[in-house]
Structure formats: structure tokens, C-alpha cells
Design an enzyme around this catalytic site. Structure first.
Site, PDB file in Angstrom:
ATOM      1  N   HIS A   9       0.826  -1.207   0.000  1.00 19.16           N
ATOM      2  CA  HIS A   9       0.000   0.000   0.000  1.00 19.16           C
ATOM      3  C   HIS A   9       0.861   1.257   0.000  1.00 19.16           C
ATOM      4  CE1 HIS A   9      -3.990   1.857   0.636  1.00 19.16           C
ATOM      5  NE2 HIS A   9      -3.291   2.809   1.245  1.00 19.16           N
ATOM      6  N   ASP A  37       2.251   2.046   3.905  1.00 20.98           N
ATOM      7  CA  ASP A  37       1.323   3.192   3.907  1.00 20.98           C
ATOM      8  C   ASP A  37       2.060   4.502   3.684  1.00 20.98           C
ATOM      9  OD1 ASP A  37      -1.171   4.323   3.906  1.00 20.98           O
ATOM     10  OD2 ASP A  37      -1.604   3.982   6.016  1.00 20.98           O
ATOM     11  N   HIS A  86      -2.457  -2.988   4.730  1.00 17.28           N
ATOM     12  CA  HIS A  86      -1.686  -2.070   5.578  1.00 17.28           C
ATOM     13  C   HIS A  86      -2.293  -2.036   6.982  1.00 17.28           C
ATOM     14  CE1 HIS A  86      -4.844   0.263   3.652  1.00 17.28           C
ATOM     15  NE2 HIS A  86      -4.604   1.351   4.359  1.00 17.28           N
ATOM     16  N   HIS A 111      -8.883  -1.698   7.402  1.00 16.20           N
ATOM     17  CA  HIS A 111      -9.953  -0.722   7.679  1.00 16.20           C
ATOM     18  C   HIS A 111     -11.294  -1.351   8.045  1.00 16.20           C
ATOM     19  CE1 HIS A 111      -8.008   3.133   6.610  1.00 16.20           C
ATOM     20  NE2 HIS A 111      -7.394   2.469   5.657  1.00 16.20           N
ATOM     21  N   ASP A 140       0.375   5.540  -1.079  1.00 19.41           N
ATOM     22  CA  ASP A 140      -0.586   6.578  -1.456  1.00 19.41           C
ATOM     23  C   ASP A 140       0.014   7.698  -2.297  1.00 19.41           C
ATOM     24  OD1 ASP A 140      -3.371   6.206  -0.402  1.00 19.41           O
ATOM     25  OD2 ASP A 140      -2.290   5.821   1.445  1.00 19.41           O
ATOM     26  N   GLU A 179      -8.857   1.538  -2.701  1.00 15.50           N
ATOM     27  CA  GLU A 179      -8.976   1.619  -1.246  1.00 15.50           C
ATOM     28  C   GLU A 179     -10.344   2.155  -0.839  1.00 15.50           C
ATOM     29  OE1 GLU A 179      -6.519   3.187   2.671  1.00 15.50           O
ATOM     30  OE2 GLU A 179      -6.189   4.176   0.747  1.00 15.50           O
ATOM     31  N   HIS A 197     -13.237   1.855   3.753  1.00 12.46           N
ATOM     32  CA  HIS A 197     -12.232   2.746   4.328  1.00 12.46           C
ATOM     33  C   HIS A 197     -12.751   3.052   5.732  1.00 12.46           C
ATOM     34  CE1 HIS A 197      -9.516   6.299   4.732  1.00 12.46           C
ATOM     35  NE2 HIS A 197      -8.697   5.411   4.203  1.00 12.46           N
TER      36      HIS A 197
END
Length: 410
Positions: A36, A304, A235, A214, A38, A141, A168
Site C-alpha cells: 500500500h 502506507d 496495511h 480498515h 498513497d 482503497e 475505508h
């Protein structure tokens, strides 16, 4: 006596260098597959996804955890890039935003073909390894990105999505998120609704990895019991080490072990130490714990990076993976266990997901009930018109009553 005293620090330094040298040697043949990252979200926030903006040059991009030189220094050989759109897009423009983030990932590969190779399967990852490139995969995600539609799920698959995080930090109409476990959100599906089960089955059929980061504990358990293929936590870390509800509790780790699934450890300080500060050694503690409870085959890495504001000392950006591998070697992890954590475990899960898929099986078609969707900003084509044969008797009577009223003169 004094001579031996000052030699000990030198011995320690030499040992540390030896572990890092061994880590580099291992990673030259087995680079990291990270679960993961971003960076696409940062590209949206900083440059509105305009990659040809000179400031967005990924060879010199500053003030991010990720750029091309850092990826090379960290021996990152494959990356699930996050196609993320926030929860406030749910029931609004989530699908559009998700498409744009998938697009920017594809354009990264087009603009930097010498570095990135967009792939969609485990074979593609191995090809990128051989070519010395970063295999680039799409992870979506948040289940709100499919807008409760199996058709959208399939369309995203065809655009390259190879994992979907079911929630999420918000519920979808069909799955519950981790804030349910803190009491900050109310359970809507008690884990997974009937439509949520259809989503899981369709992901299995397509060959999309199910990501449980999540999600609520009830959702984790429901999916682990239902899925025909292993799943990942792209993650997340270990709850017993840091009691944060974004982490995975031990009873779920037992299910991870039973199903051959994978927990890819998150580096966010709040999930590592449950404090604002953390360090590399504490991240290794999470890896140790998952290995102890679920086995060495259940451990992976999902840093992450570029999605969090606080990172442990020693892991400030993606270039620092060799230092983490060296720490595992110092803790007497075998080279085979380190290679599994770096890449082998994810490849095993991905291959199992591919083997469980069946594109010859009929796709799921039953839509989510209209009453489970928020009506604002939404049309109801397909739900209206002639009464559905699936309508319950009460709903059919209500529809007939409405028709009679409309025909009566005022």
C-alpha cells in the site's frame, strides 16, 4: 581490559553492517512487494494529477515519502498503488474520482517506462523483477468506490484493479468499518450483508484480492470464513502489540493462519506504538508477533507511505526497507523467512487468488436492494417500471396502491 571495552562498539557496528549487507544481497534477488502506497493521492493533492508539471517529476519529487531514487534505494520491486478517494465522496462522485486515480497510475507507467511496469498478475510481477522495474498494480482503497455495484466492480477489474479494500473509515451499505469497534460508528451490516457476500463471491470469481484493512472485526471474520481464496490486510499491524482498532487481533490472526492469508504491516506510528513516536524496532515487533501467531507465511509489508503523517525513526521513506530486513536478520529470522516477508508470501497469495478465480462461471447479477442505498444524487433506473418478480408481496401491493391513486381523478 580497556582495550576490550572500546572494541565492543566496533564489533556491534561491524555486525550491524553485516546484517545490512546480507539484507541488500537478499533484496537484489528478492525485492520488496509493498502492499500500500498513497503516492497517487499526493499527486492529486499537489498537482491535480498533472504529471507533466515540472514539479511533479518523479525523479526529483521532494517532500514525499516516495520518488524514483528512493524506490530504487529501497529495492522496491512491486507496488500496489492506492487508487483512493475519501469517504465524503460516497454516494456522490466516488466512481469518477476512483477512475481518475486509476488513470494517474497508468500514466505513471506511460511517463516512466524505464522504471514502472503496469501489471495485473503474479506473472507480471516476476517479469518486472527480471527487468529491474517496479511492477505497478492498482489497489482500490474503499468499497464505496464501487458504489454498491457488481457492474462497477467488474469494470474496475477490467481497468486493472487487483485488490479492493472493502471499507475505508466509513461503512458501505454492505460492510462495516473499524470505527464500529471503537463505538464511533454504528454497525450497519453486522459485518457483511447479503450483498456484501455477493461482492466477496464476485471478487473470488474475478481474481481480485480481498483487502480487509480498515474493516471491523466482524467483517474480517465473516470474509475469512466465506472467501474461497486467501485475503490480505494491505496495511494493518498487530493489535496485541498496539491496541488500535485498525490492527488485527489474535483471534483473527488465527483465521489468517488457517486460510493462508497475509497481514502486510503498516508503518504509521499510531498503529505501531499507539503513540506519536515510534521506531523501526517496534515495527519489527509487529512482524515478530504475526509470525509467532500466524506463521512466517502470514507476514508482509504495507508501509502506507505518503498516506500517513508520522513514520517511525529509521523508516522515514521507501528507501529504508533494507534496514528493516537487516533488523529481521538480526532477530534470527532465516533468509527464507525474510524473502517470504519481502515478496514470497504476497506472490503465494496472489497466485492462490488467481487459481481460485473462474471467468467461465456466470457473473453475479443480483443488485443491492434499492432501500439499502441513499437516494440523494442517485437515480433508480432498473428498479422502477414494471413490478419485479423478486418483489415481496407487501412491496407489490404498495406499488399497485400507488398506481390506483395515480389513476383516480382529483
Amino acid at each position: 581490559m580497556w582495550t576490550s571495552w572500546w572494541l565492543w562498539p566496533l564489533v556491534a557496528v561491524c555486525s550491524a553492517d553485516q546484517f545490512r549487507d546480507t539484507a541488500v544481497r537478499i533484496m537484489q534477488g528478492t525485492p520488496v512487494i509493498d502492499g500500500h502506497n498513497d503516492l497517487p493521492w499526493q499527486l492529486l493533492k499537489l498537482f491535480n494529477n498533472q504529471l507533466q508539471d515540472p514539479r511533479a517529476n518523479l525523479t526529483s519529487l521532494a517532500h514525499t515519502h516516495t520518488n524514483i531514487p528512493k524506490l530504487k534505494a529501497g529495492f522496491v520491486g512491486a507496488q500496489f498503488w492506492s487508487a483512493y478517494t475519501p469517504c465524503d465522496t460516497q454516494n456522490k462522485d466516488a466512481v469518477k474520482r476512483t477512475l481518475e486515480q486509476i488513470d494517474v497510475i497508468h500514466r505513471m507507467c506511460q511517463l516512466y517506462p524505464e522504471t514502472f511496469l503496469c501489471v495485473t498478475d503474479s506473472t507480471g510481477i516476476r517479469q518486472a523483477f527480471r527487468e529491474g522495474k517496479v511492477a505497478s498494480l492498482v489497489g482500490v482503497e474503499g468499497g464505496h468506490s464501487i458504489d454498491s455495484s457488481l457492474g462497477v466492480l467488474r469494470a474496475l477489474y477490467h481497468l486493472g484493479m487487483r485488490y479492493l479494500t472493502l471499507t475505508h473509515s466509513c461503512n458501505t451499505p454492505w460492510a462495516d468499518n473499524w470505527l464500529v469497534d471503537t463505538g464511533e460508528d454504528k454497525a450497519r451490516s453486522q459485518g457483511l450483508s447479503l450483498f456484501g457476500q455477493s461482492v466477496v463471491k464476485e471478487m473470488n470469481r474475478l481474481g481480485v484480492i480481498i483487502d480487509l484493512a480498515h474493516t471491523s472485526t466482524a467483517t474480517m471474520k465473516a470474509v475469512l470464513q466465506l472467501s474461497e481464496a486467501p485475503v490480505v490486510f494491505s496495511h494493518s499491524s498487530a493489535y496485541s502489540v498496539c491496541q488500535h482498532r485498525r490492527n488485527v487481533p489474535d483471534d483473527v490472526l488465527q483465521l489468517v493462519k488457517q486460510t493462508g492469508s497475509l497481514v502486510m504491516v503498516n508503518f504509521y506510528n499510531d498503529y505501531v506504538s499507539c503513540r506519536a513516536e515510534a521506531n523501526l524496532s517496534q515495527v519489527a515487533d509487529h512482524l515478530d508477533h504475526i509470525k509467532k501467531v500466524a506463521g512466517a507465511g502470514a507476514v508482509g509489508l504495507g508501509g502506507d507511505y505518503d498516506g500517513v503523517s508520522r513514520l517511525p525513526s529509521g523508516l522515514k521513506d521507501v528507501s529504508k526497507y533494507p534496514d528493516l530486513a537487516a533488523e529481521l536478520l538480526r532477530r534470527r529470522w532465516t533468509e527464507a523467512e525474510v524473502k517470504g516477508t519481502l515478496a514470497g508470501n504476497l506472490l503465494r497469495v496472489f497466485e492462490a487468488v488467481e487459481q481460485a478465480s473462474s471467468h467461465t462461471r456466470a457473473p453475479g447479477e443480483e443488485p443491492i436492494p434499492l432501500g439499502q442505498l441513499e437516494a440523494s444524487c442517485r437515480t433508480s433506473y432498473g428498479y422502477s417500471g414494471a413490478p419485479s418478480p423478486h418483489l415481496q408481496p407487501g412491496a407489490l401491493l404498495a406499488s399497485l396502491a400507488l398506481l390506483v391513486l395515480c389513476l383516480c381523478p382529483l
